[in-house]
Scaffold this motif. Structure first.
Motif, PDB file in Angstrom:
ATOM      1  N   ASP A 212      40.652  40.059  31.871  1.00  0.00           N
ATOM      2  CA  ASP A 212      40.031  38.746  32.091  1.00  0.00           C
ATOM      3  C   ASP A 212      38.565  38.825  31.634  1.00  0.00           C
ATOM      4  O   ASP A 212      38.032  39.922  31.444  1.00  0.00           O
ATOM      5  CB  ASP A 212      40.104  38.422  33.593  1.00  0.00           C
ATOM      6  N   LYS A 214      35.405  37.203  33.259  1.00  0.00           N
ATOM      7  CA  LYS A 214      35.054  36.344  34.399  1.00  0.00           C
ATOM      8  C   LYS A 214      33.714  35.655  34.269  1.00  0.00           C
ATOM      9  O   LYS A 214      33.523  34.563  34.782  1.00  0.00           O
ATOM     10  CB  LYS A 214      35.068  37.155  35.696  1.00  0.00           C
ATOM     11  N   GLY A 226      36.247  31.230  37.152  1.00  0.00           N
ATOM     12  CA  GLY A 226      37.671  31.533  37.365  1.00  0.00           C
ATOM     13  C   GLY A 226      38.242  32.379  36.239  1.00  0.00           C
ATOM     14  O   GLY A 226      39.320  32.954  36.364  1.00  0.00           O
ATOM     15  N   TYR A 269      49.488  40.512  42.176  1.00  0.00           N
ATOM     16  CA  TYR A 269      48.460  40.720  41.152  1.00  0.00           C
ATOM     17  C   TYR A 269      47.554  41.830  41.635  1.00  0.00           C
ATOM     18  O   TYR A 269      46.972  41.734  42.718  1.00  0.00           O
ATOM     19  CB  TYR A 269      47.721  39.399  40.995  1.00  0.00           C
ATOM     20  N   ASN A 285      45.940  39.728  44.547  1.00  0.00           N
ATOM     21  CA  ASN A 285      46.215  38.297  44.646  1.00  0.00           C
ATOM     22  C   ASN A 285      47.713  38.145  44.862  1.00  0.00           C
ATOM     23  O   ASN A 285      48.500  38.958  44.365  1.00  0.00           O
ATOM     24  CB  ASN A 285      45.790  37.548  43.380  1.00  0.00           C
ATOM     25  N   ARG A 287      49.804  36.043  43.730  1.00  0.00           N
ATOM     26  CA  ARG A 287      50.255  35.020  42.786  1.00  0.00           C
ATOM     27  C   ARG A 287      49.892  35.443  41.371  1.00  0.00           C
ATOM     28  O   ARG A 287      49.173  36.405  41.167  1.00  0.00           O
ATOM     29  CB  ARG A 287      49.510  33.737  43.116  1.00  0.00           C
ATOM     30  N   GLY A 289      47.788  35.280  37.990  1.00  0.00           N
ATOM     31  CA  GLY A 289      46.367  35.021  37.736  1.00  0.00           C
ATOM     32  C   GLY A 289      46.192  33.911  36.716  1.00  0.00           C
ATOM     33  O   GLY A 289      47.092  33.616  35.936  1.00  0.00           O
ATOM     34  N   ASP A 290      45.026  33.310  36.732  1.00  0.00           N
ATOM     35  CA  ASP A 290      44.692  32.265  35.789  1.00  0.00           C
ATOM     36  C   ASP A 290      43.328  32.619  35.212  1.00  0.00           C
ATOM     37  O   ASP A 290      42.348  32.660  35.971  1.00  0.00           O
ATOM     38  CB  ASP A 290      44.638  30.921  36.529  1.00  0.00           C
ATOM     39  N   PRO A 291      43.182  32.946  33.949  1.00  0.00           N
ATOM     40  CA  PRO A 291      44.084  32.743  32.808  1.00  0.00           C
ATOM     41  C   PRO A 291      44.908  33.953  32.352  1.00  0.00           C
ATOM     42  O   PRO A 291      45.315  33.985  31.187  1.00  0.00           O
ATOM     43  CB  PRO A 291      43.113  32.314  31.709  1.00  0.00           C
ATOM     44  N   GLU A 292      45.193  34.918  33.224  1.00  0.00           N
ATOM     45  CA  GLU A 292      46.048  36.031  32.789  1.00  0.00           C
ATOM     46  C   GLU A 292      47.446  35.550  32.392  1.00  0.00           C
ATOM     47  O   GLU A 292      48.032  36.012  31.417  1.00  0.00           O
ATOM     48  CB  GLU A 292      46.190  37.070  33.916  1.00  0.00           C
TER      49      GLU A 292
END
Ligand code: AMP
Ligand code: GLY
Length: 421
Positions: A212, A214, A226, A269, A285, A287, A289-292
């Motif tokens: 990512d 960040k 994000g 995550y 996490n 859930r 990831g965003d933007p993974e």
């Protein structure tokens, strides 16, 4: 099949595009979705944390399977509620989503089960935290306990900054109730890797690794966001490190959650730092990831719905999870000023080829036009045989997405490129 996807960002757009590759998928409802997702799914204006509204909608629309993508509905118990009316879901129940919902929980879990992470102390009283900071090693890392939209982490370079951060969180309620408990932890150094993994609570099947970006500005300067872009795979994450992570981190985490009576299913995550003492967990996490997700799912060759259902049915061991050997790069276009204040309401236009490669995050439809409505607006992903080509192609395609006050980093993937040489 009728599928329900909870959430409305670029990550959800990527999930929906991948789900739709399965011919059995007839209808996808996105709650709430967004103006760009509306091209690929039926968007219904029910918020991702409106659990009563979600359950009512699901009960009335013959939903066969639901994917709960964001952290807050997971922590609030969206999966528990949907399961209670007989709808199978991708994602953990609330008692397992706490692995992201409370940093104090996850740090204590890692300590109890000897999972490598930064050394830490937890404080619920300001005077004790301030006393500790008098002698704590600097730089130090201060984290609000609860969900704070990724902004509840301060890397304090001086003792004064640390005191200010802790006071803001504990006395001035800067992050609301999230900050009434703070974690103060050791500052770790090394390349960061994101590893998303499918799990049914028994086996773990990691997805391709990613990196990512960040910070808002080029060369990792400016505020934390994000995420301004991603590449996959992450060149720092070698086969040997992957093996070590599986043995020292992934499997022990799943076992720890089972031992605590909090079996985790869905996507876990792992935010990892590859320190000189080995890989350590920065954060979990509960859930995608965003933007993974926007670089990982386009590389998935297996059918996403089949894999997701296997995490729910406990059949992940028998289910193939195969990724392409290619490289992916996602470049985010944000509203100028993000993550602080920015203007919204500008029209977004895209060339046809850009549209096909773009996941929409912050946009709404008004009178047939797509208008910017958030900080991160779009993410454009390209796939190629080399990282260099994926980066070049992602930027070229991203040039085809236009709106006033658009801002992007110009160096997404450059660090990965340096590491891979
Ligand atoms: P988090 O929201 O926990 O992912 O933290 C945001 C970012 O802060 C991470 O991606 C890291 O770059 C950085 N960070 C968090 N914890 C530490 C730590 N213990 N040492 C160094 N950097 C950290
Ligand atoms: N990209 C980091 C996250 O989704 O939390």
């Amino acid at each position: 099949m009728n599928i329900l996807v909870i959430g409305g960002g670029g990550r959800e757009h990527a999930i929906i595009r991948s789900l739709k590759k399965n011919p059995q998928v007839q209808t996808v409802y996105a709650l709430p979705g967004n103006g760009g997702i509306a091209a690929d799914a039926t968007c219904v204006p029910i918020g991702a944390t409106d659990l009563d509204g979600i359950v009512k909608f699901a009960g009335e629309n013959a939903i066969d399977y639901a994917v709960v993508a964001p952290d807050d509905p997971l922590v609030l118990g969206c999966v528990d509620r949907l399961n209670a009316i007989g709808i199978p879901c991708f994602g953990p129940r609330s008692n397992a989503a706490i692995i992201e919902g409370s940093k104090a929980f996850s740090k204590n879990l890692m300590k109890k089960y000897s999972i490598p992470t930064a050394a830490y102390e937890i404080f619920t009283e300001l005077p004790k935290a301030l006393e500790y900071l008098k002698t704590a090693p600097i730089p130090t890392v201060i984290k609000a306990d609860g969900l704070a939209l990724g902004k509840g982490v301060i890397i304090a370079q001086t003792r004064e900054e640390a005191v200010e951060a802790v006071t803001d969180m504990m006395a001035n309620n800067k992050f609301g109730a999230s900050g009434s408990t703070v974690v103060i932890e050791e500052f770790l150094e090394g390349p960061e890797v994101s590893v998303l993994a499918f799990t049914d609570g028994k086996v773990v099947k990691p997805m391709v690794s990613s990196m990512d970006h960040k910070r808002a500005g080029d060369n990792d300067t400016g505020l934390n966001t994000g995420g301004m872009g991603t590449v996959a795979p992450n060149p720092c994450y070698t086969e040997a490190i992957a093996q070590r992570c599986m043995e020292e981190i992934f499997l022990p985490t799943i076992a720890a959650m089972n031992a605590e009576g909090r079996t985790f299913t869905g996507c876990l995550y792992f935010g990892l730092m590859l320190t000189k003492d080995g890989p350590k967990v920065i954060e979990y996490n509960c859930r995608f990831g965003d933007p993974e997700t926007q670089v990982v799912l386009p590389l998935l060759e297996s059918d996403l719905l089949t894999v997701m259902q296997a995490t729910t049915n406990g059949t992940l061991a028998e289910t193939e999870v195969k990724f392409s050997n290619q490289h992916a790069c996602c470049v985010i276009l944000a509203s100028k000023g993000y993550p602080e204040s920015y203007q919204k309401g500008f029209e977004i236009t895209m060339t046809e080829e850009a549209r096909a490669a773009t996941f929409v995050a912050g946009a709404k439809l008004a009178e047939g036009k797509l208008l910017t409505s958030g900080g991160r607006v779009t993410g454009t992903t390209a796939i190629a045989d080399t990282l260099e080509d994926a980066i070049g192609e992602a930027y070229r395609l991203s040039d085809g997405v236009k709106f006033e006050n658009a801002y992007r980093r110009s160096d997404i993937g450059q660090r990965a490129l340096r590491e891979s040489r």
